[in-house]
Write a protein that holds these residues in place. Structure first.
Motif, mmCIF file in Angstrom:
data_model
loop_
_atom_site.group_PDB
_atom_site.id
_atom_site.type_symbol
_atom_site.label_atom_id
_atom_site.label_comp_id
_atom_site.label_asym_id
_atom_site.label_seq_id
_atom_site.Cartn_x
_atom_site.Cartn_y
_atom_site.Cartn_z
ATOM 1 N N PRO A 78 0.631 4.594 -2.207
ATOM 2 C CA PRO A 78 1.527 4.477 -1.048
ATOM 3 C C PRO A 78 0.758 4.007 0.187
ATOM 4 C CG PRO A 78 1.047 6.788 -1.485
ATOM 5 C CD PRO A 78 0.400 5.990 -2.587
ATOM 6 N N THR A 79 1.442 3.267 1.040
ATOM 7 C CA THR A 79 0.857 2.818 2.303
ATOM 8 C C THR A 79 1.544 3.549 3.448
ATOM 9 O OG1 THR A 79 2.431 1.013 2.603
ATOM 10 C CG2 THR A 79 0.404 0.511 1.355
ATOM 11 N N GLN A 80 0.979 3.420 4.620
ATOM 12 C CA GLN A 80 1.547 4.080 5.799
ATOM 13 C C GLN A 80 2.897 3.491 6.193
ATOM 14 O OE1 GLN A 80 -1.475 3.905 8.828
ATOM 15 N NE2 GLN A 80 -2.827 5.293 7.717
ATOM 16 N N TRP A 90 4.376 0.489 -1.607
ATOM 17 C CA TRP A 90 3.246 0.789 -2.485
ATOM 18 C C TRP A 90 2.506 -0.491 -2.794
ATOM 19 C CZ3 TRP A 90 7.803 3.193 -2.436
ATOM 20 C CH2 TRP A 90 7.830 4.582 -2.510
ATOM 21 N N VAL A 91 1.199 -0.365 -3.064
ATOM 22 C CA VAL A 91 0.364 -1.508 -3.405
ATOM 23 C C VAL A 91 -0.564 -1.103 -4.547
ATOM 24 C CG1 VAL A 91 -1.409 -0.973 -1.670
ATOM 25 C CG2 VAL A 91 -1.088 -3.337 -2.407
ATOM 26 N N ASN A 92 -0.994 -2.059 -5.339
ATOM 27 C CA ASN A 92 -1.824 -1.758 -6.496
ATOM 28 C C ASN A 92 -3.321 -1.758 -6.178
ATOM 29 O OD1 ASN A 92 -1.997 -4.525 -6.122
ATOM 30 N ND2 ASN A 92 -1.981 -5.008 -8.299
ATOM 31 N N THR A 93 -3.681 -1.574 -4.920
ATOM 32 C CA THR A 93 -5.078 -1.518 -4.490
ATOM 33 C C THR A 93 -5.300 -0.253 -3.685
ATOM 34 O OG1 THR A 93 -5.142 -3.939 -4.403
ATOM 35 C CG2 THR A 93 -6.884 -2.759 -3.235
ATOM 36 N N GLU A 94 -6.187 0.592 -4.147
ATOM 37 C CA GLU A 94 -6.444 1.862 -3.465
ATOM 38 C C GLU A 94 -7.106 1.617 -2.106
ATOM 39 O OE1 GLU A 94 -8.206 6.287 -4.508
ATOM 40 O OE2 GLU A 94 -8.794 4.588 -5.743
ATOM 41 N N GLY A 95 -6.666 2.359 -1.090
ATOM 42 C CA GLY A 95 -7.222 2.240 0.261
ATOM 43 C C GLY A 95 -6.885 0.943 0.956
ATOM 44 N N PHE A 96 -5.859 0.258 0.484
ATOM 45 C CA PHE A 96 -5.511 -1.078 0.975
ATOM 46 C C PHE A 96 -5.283 -1.112 2.485
ATOM 47 C CE2 PHE A 96 -2.349 -4.478 1.706
ATOM 48 C CZ PHE A 96 -3.076 -5.558 1.239
ATOM 49 N N LYS A 137 8.846 -7.453 6.493
ATOM 50 C CA LYS A 137 7.960 -6.474 7.140
ATOM 51 C C LYS A 137 6.794 -6.085 6.245
ATOM 52 C CE LYS A 137 11.583 -4.421 9.947
ATOM 53 N NZ LYS A 137 12.402 -3.223 10.148
ATOM 54 N N ALA A 138 7.075 -5.807 4.978
ATOM 55 C CA ALA A 138 6.012 -5.388 4.067
ATOM 56 C C ALA A 138 5.009 -6.515 3.828
ATOM 57 C CB ALA A 138 6.599 -4.921 2.743
#
Length: 170
Positions: free
Chosen positions: A66-68, A72-78, A123-124
């Motif tokens: 999850p992002t702020q 959601w994105v498939n890269t950790e800490g994106f 937006k995303a």
């Protein structure tokens, strides 16, 4: 001549008799109760879509984070990476999919040398472009409120449809 004048006056008078109820124009002022209903609808829809996306993620082998901004994105800490600054340029492309993983448009959306702060994007996508590295490709899972929202794109994407976006920085 008198007949033409009489007909003109009669038609003008008949135009003033309006028996239809007046409706506010698109973009017109809404009452507080209308705004409350809309806010509650979006809040409930967002909660429902978040649960559906999390269920979908549970059935995948790939991990999503999850992002702020609520996608959601498939890269950790994106979205913890360094942000690209306004006025910087980026070239990118992306494909849109529904959650059945069916590609919506044959051709990707592509932009060359877009300047941050001066382009209009989902937006995303705009948020993800702030954190993506050149040449990197990421997959975004986006609730409808950050995609095409209540109106859709008025082409192939209906209203209130969450999307999978495969985004690549060129």
């Amino acid at each position: 001549m008198k007949k033409i004048l009489f007909i003109s006056v009669l038609s003008l008078l008949s135009c003033n008799r309006n028996t239809q109820q007046a409706h506010p124009p698109v973009g017109g002022v809404l009452s507080k109760s209308d705004l409350d209903i809309s806010r509650d609808r979006m809040k409930n829809l967002n909660a429902l879509e978040r649960n559906q996306i999390q269920d979908w993620i549970g059935g995948q082998t790939e991990k999503f984070y999850p992002t702020q901004l609520n996608y959601w994105v498939n890269t950790e800490g994106f979205d913890k990476r360094e942000r690209r600054q306004d006025e910087s340029l980026i070239s990118y492309s992306y494909d849109l999919y529904d959650f059945d993983q069916t590609k919506i448009y044959d051709q990707p959306v592509a932009r060359r040398d877009a300047k941050f702060g001066h382009f209009d994007e989902l937006k995303a996508v705009e948020n993800a472009l702030r954190f993506i590295h050149d040449g990197e490709e990421v997959t975004l899972l986006v609730p409808s409120s950050l995609a095409y929202g209540t109106f859709g794109d008025e082409k192939k994407i209906d209203n209130d449809i969450p999307l999978i976006i495969k985004l690549k920085a060129l």
